[in-house]
Every structure is written in C-alpha cells, then in structure tokens.
Design a protein around this motif. Structure first.
Motif, mmCIF file in Angstrom:
data_model
loop_
_atom_site.group_PDB
_atom_site.id
_atom_site.type_symbol
_atom_site.label_atom_id
_atom_site.label_comp_id
_atom_site.label_asym_id
_atom_site.label_seq_id
_atom_site.Cartn_x
_atom_site.Cartn_y
_atom_site.Cartn_z
ATOM 1 N N TYR A 33 0.949 -1.248 -0.070
ATOM 2 C CA TYR A 33 -0.082 0.054 0.133
ATOM 3 C C TYR A 33 0.892 1.429 0.063
ATOM 4 O O TYR A 33 0.236 2.441 -0.514
ATOM 5 N N ARG A 34 1.844 1.228 0.711
ATOM 6 C CA ARG A 34 2.824 2.298 0.672
ATOM 7 C C ARG A 34 3.549 2.902 -0.812
ATOM 8 O O ARG A 34 3.940 4.134 -1.043
ATOM 9 N N GLN A 36 1.439 2.854 -3.413
ATOM 10 C CA GLN A 36 0.154 3.818 -4.277
ATOM 11 C C GLN A 36 0.414 5.128 -4.039
ATOM 12 O O GLN A 36 0.760 5.939 -2.814
ATOM 13 N N ALA A 38 -2.124 7.307 -3.204
ATOM 14 C CA ALA A 38 -2.731 7.638 -2.196
ATOM 15 C C ALA A 38 -2.085 7.834 -0.877
ATOM 16 O O ALA A 38 -2.198 8.533 -0.206
ATOM 17 N N ALA A 39 -1.113 6.682 -0.866
ATOM 18 C CA ALA A 39 -0.214 6.671 0.564
ATOM 19 C C ALA A 39 0.686 7.772 0.636
ATOM 20 O O ALA A 39 1.119 8.361 1.466
ATOM 21 N N GLU A 41 1.036 10.860 -1.214
ATOM 22 C CA GLU A 41 0.654 12.033 -1.684
ATOM 23 C C GLU A 41 1.348 13.097 -0.512
ATOM 24 O O GLU A 41 2.125 14.077 -0.954
ATOM 25 N N CYS A 106 -0.133 5.935 8.374
ATOM 26 C CA CYS A 106 -0.538 5.696 7.102
ATOM 27 C C CYS A 106 -1.151 4.528 6.874
ATOM 28 O O CYS A 106 -1.203 3.440 7.199
ATOM 29 N N ASP A 108 -3.567 1.878 4.648
ATOM 30 C CA ASP A 108 -4.084 1.319 3.161
ATOM 31 C C ASP A 108 -5.388 1.849 2.887
ATOM 32 O O ASP A 108 -6.106 1.932 3.274
ATOM 33 N N GLU A 109 -5.045 2.634 1.461
ATOM 34 C CA GLU A 109 -6.436 3.184 1.216
ATOM 35 C C GLU A 109 -7.712 2.509 1.108
ATOM 36 O O GLU A 109 -8.775 2.942 1.189
ATOM 37 N N THR A 112 -9.409 3.084 4.525
ATOM 38 C CA THR A 112 -9.843 4.302 4.879
ATOM 39 C C THR A 112 -11.295 4.628 5.088
ATOM 40 O O THR A 112 -12.034 3.599 4.361
ATOM 41 N N ASN A 145 -3.723 18.361 3.587
ATOM 42 C CA ASN A 145 -4.056 17.107 3.885
ATOM 43 C C ASN A 145 -5.361 16.773 4.902
ATOM 44 O O ASN A 145 -5.132 16.448 6.094
#
Ligand SMILES: CC(C)(COP(=O)(O)OP(=O)(O)OC[C@H]1O[C@@H](n2cnc3c(N)ncnc32)[C@H](O)[C@@H]1OP(=O)(O)O)[C@@H](O)C(=O)NCCC(=O)NCCS
Length: 191
Positions: A33-34, A36, A38-39, A41, A106, A108-109, A112, A145
C-alpha cells in the motif's frame, strides 16, 4: 537498538484492531500500500523502489519507532511513535529527556473511511500517556491534507501551529502546515 517501546506490553488491542511492533516480515504487506499514490501524496518520503523502501524500514531507527496496524490478521496500516526530548533551557534539559512523542500514520487506502485511524490513534495516545508516561504528543501535516488534520481533531489534539507556505511539497510547491498536540494533563482531565 533499545527503544522506549521495549517497555510496553505488545500487542495493544482495540475493539477492531491489533497494534504491534514492526517486524521485517511485515515489509511486503506495507510496501503493497505504501507504493500507491494515495499513501504517498502527503508522506515525507516516497520510495522509488521496494529496495529503497526496505533499506529505510530495516534500519534500527525505523524498527524502533514503527508500529503495524492489523484488522483480522491483515496489515492495514502503520503508525509512527517517536519518543523525543522536549525543548528546555540548558540548566533543566535533563528534566526534558524522552518526555514527548511525535506521532504519524499511514493507512492502506482500501481500509480508510471506516474509523480505523481514529480507533488506532486514540489507543496510541493512551499508550503514550498511560504506558510510556509521556507528557505531550504532537503531529504535523500539510494544511491541505484534510484526512490527517481531521483525524487529529477527532482524537482530541489541538491545533497549535498554522505555518504559512513553509513546507515544500514535491508537486504542489510551498504549502501551509498545521501542527497539533495534546498534553497528558488535558487528556486525563477529559477522561
Ligand atoms: C490520514 C489517514 C490515516 C486518515 O484515515 P481515515 O480512514 O480517513 O481516518 P478515520 O479513521 O478518521 O476515518 C474516518 C472516516 O471513516 C468513516 N467511518 C466509517 N465507519 C466509522 C466508524 N465505525 N467510526 C468512525 N468513523 C467511521 C467516517 O465517516 C469518517 O469520515 P469523515 O470524517 O469524512 O466523515 C489516511 O487518509 C491516510 O493514511 N492517508 C495517507 C497517508 C497520510 O496522509 N498520512 C499522514 C501524513 S501527515
């Protein structure tokens, strides 16, 4: 490397989550996930390759300050808990050693928007004050953010700083920043 986190009894548990120390075996799940957008930005560092990611998280300093968030034995995010010295005048600096923690997060999208971050960071703050005996926790984010500063407000942290265009984002240019904090005294009064 010794870590203040060695003094805590792990794992921590909430209604839905388990929070434990990072292990090397967790790195493939975190990289998934890191890597990606989304993570990445808003994170301080974007890792160009899995090798660079591993080289960072395998360092003793990372292992000493990173926690893993699990839901039903699946890694859904990671947290940072970095114990630091408070600022002090030199004559009293010894009283300010290891009294403060900087927090980070952080998710995983895919996980969320379900309140997991609030649940985990609420427990992280309890750990900082009850288990580690710290006097203050803090965290920072870019003002843009929104999920991150909303999280800080939901867990009861106070906005103390609004800095103006002092942080350089890798694609958005110079942006405002927010600094949030919470004192153990305030947290106990509310409890
Ligand atoms: C910052 C981050 C951790 C926030 O995650 P999140 O899932 O949005 O956070 P929360 O736990 O607060 O989720 C709350 C949302 O879940 C929803 N939700 C669903 N079920 C819920 C429940 N049982 N309890 C609480 N909230 C619930 C709420 O509606 C809420 O959304 P809203 O506040 O917009 O109404 C996440 O966006 C992230 O990892 N971002 C990328 C990394 C990053 O930016 N890190 C910080 C760098 S400074």
């Amino acid at each position: 490397m010794d870590s203040p986190l060695d003094t805590v009894t792990w794992p921590l548990r909430t209604d839905r989550l388990t929070i434990r120390r990072l292990a090397i075996d967790d790195l493939p799940a975190i990289w998934a996930y890191r890597r990606q957008p989304a993570a990445n930005e808003w994170m301080t560092r974007e890792f160009p390759t899995e090798g660079a990611f591993r080289a960072h998280f395998e360092k003793p300093q990372s292992l000493a300050t990173t926690l893993v968030l699990e839901r039903d034995a699946t890694v859904i995010g990671d947290l940072m808990l970095k114990v630091e010295d408070g600022w002090a005048q030199e004559e009293v600096a010894v009283q300010a050693v290891a009294v403060h923690a900087e927090l980070g997060w952080c998710l995983d999208e895919a996980h969320t928007g379900r309140g997991y971050a609030v649940e985990a960071v609420t427990e992280l703050i309890r750990c900082c004050f009850d288990d580690l005996g710290l006097r203050r926790v803090s965290a920072n984010c870019f003002a843009d953010n929104t999920p991150s500063w909303k999280l800080m407000e939901k867990v009861g942290m106070r906005r103390e700083i609004h800095s103006v265009r002092d942080g350089l984002h890798r694609t958005r240019g110079w942006l405002d920043g927010y600094g949030y904090a919470l004192l153990a005294d305030e947290w106990r009064e509310r409890a």
